[in-house]
Design an enzyme around this catalytic site. Structure first.
Site, PDB file in Angstrom:
ATOM      1  N   ASP A  20       0.870  -1.174   0.000  1.00  0.00           N
ATOM      2  CA  ASP A  20       0.000   0.000   0.000  1.00  0.00           C
ATOM      3  C   ASP A  20       0.912   1.230   0.000  1.00  0.00           C
ATOM      4  OD1 ASP A  20      -2.362   1.643   0.456  1.00  0.00           O
ATOM      5  OD2 ASP A  20      -1.650   1.799   2.519  1.00  0.00           O
ATOM      6  N   ASP A  22      -0.060   5.189   1.304  1.00  0.00           N
ATOM      7  CA  ASP A  22      -0.197   6.079   2.458  1.00  0.00           C
ATOM      8  C   ASP A  22      -0.175   5.290   3.756  1.00  0.00           C
ATOM      9  OD1 ASP A  22      -0.461   8.714   1.270  1.00  0.00           O
ATOM     10  OD2 ASP A  22      -2.345   7.995   0.440  1.00  0.00           O
TER      11      ASP A  22
END
Length: 226
Positions: A20, A22
């Site tokens: 991922d 953020d």
């Protein structure tokens, strides 16, 4: 569950690693909170509830959930997206992320993010993180996290089946997506929520190392030591 401390080391072997963005590779917490505070303040919404449920989720899905009836959803998403694109102060790489990425084969890494393509480019650049060759953004899926579509697509782009991959994620929605995809999932950082059974946890990547070697079948194997 949490990783054992000190001398205990867990090693995961894989052929591909999916991240991922953020909170997992890039720390953009301050900007994200400012953007959602603007949205919440405009409509008198509960900011704490928005932040609790929006992390790791596509902005479109969050706006749909919280915007008042009659609001122009697409216009709101575009406005919030513009705010995020123009604010980069304070964005940094998660500790140890750059070193870990440098130790991994470039063609064995995918980014799977709920951000838009433009935002992914801006935030990765601001943090000094190179964009992987394989990228899945909000525009590449019809169903965002916690649906597993993004991670299944990322594994496919890297030419592996789910059991051959490892996911690093920081948000409950993303962790759920990795687990639902059938991919071994490692939770990163302090905002993971209650972890599903079998999900390991690390504070960041400072103690994570990776090595690459040939397996018995001649194919490349990545060993991740957590």
């Amino acid at each position: 569950m949490s990783l054992p401390t000190e001398s205990a080391t867990i090693t995961l072997t894989a052929r591909a690693v999916l991240f991922d963005m953020d909170g997992t590779l890039v720390d953009s917490t301050a900007i994200v909170e400012r953007v959602w505070a603007e949205f919440a303040g405009r409509y008198g919404l509960d900011l704490a509830e928005i932040l609790r449920t929006s992390h790791g989720v596509r902005a479109l899905d969050t706006v749909r959930r919280f915007a008042p009836e009659g609001a122009d959803i697409n216009a709101l998403v575009a406005e919030l997206g513009h705010m995020e694109l123009t604010e980069t102060d304070g964005i940094v790489a998660v500790p140890g992320a750059l070193q870990l990425l440098e130790s991994l084969p470039a063609d064995a890494v995918a980014l799977v993010t709920s951000a838009s393509p433009d935002l992914a480019v801006v935030r990765m650049a601001a943090a000094g993180v190179d964009m992987p060759a394989a990228v899945v953004t909000s525009e590449d899926v019809s169903r965002g996290k916690p649906h597993p579509e993004g991670y299944l697509r990322g594994a496919s782009l890297l030419g592996v089946v789910p059991s051959e991959a490892v996911v690093f994620e920081d948000a409950p929605a993303g962790i759920a997506a990795g687990v639902a995809a059938g991919i071994r999932t490692v939770a990163v950082g302090p905002n993971t929520g209650v972890l599903p059974d079998g999900v390991l946890h690390i504070p960041d990547y400072t103690a994570v190392t990776a090595s690459v070697e040939a397996g018995d079948d001649g194919r490349r194997v990545i060993s991740l030591r957590l």
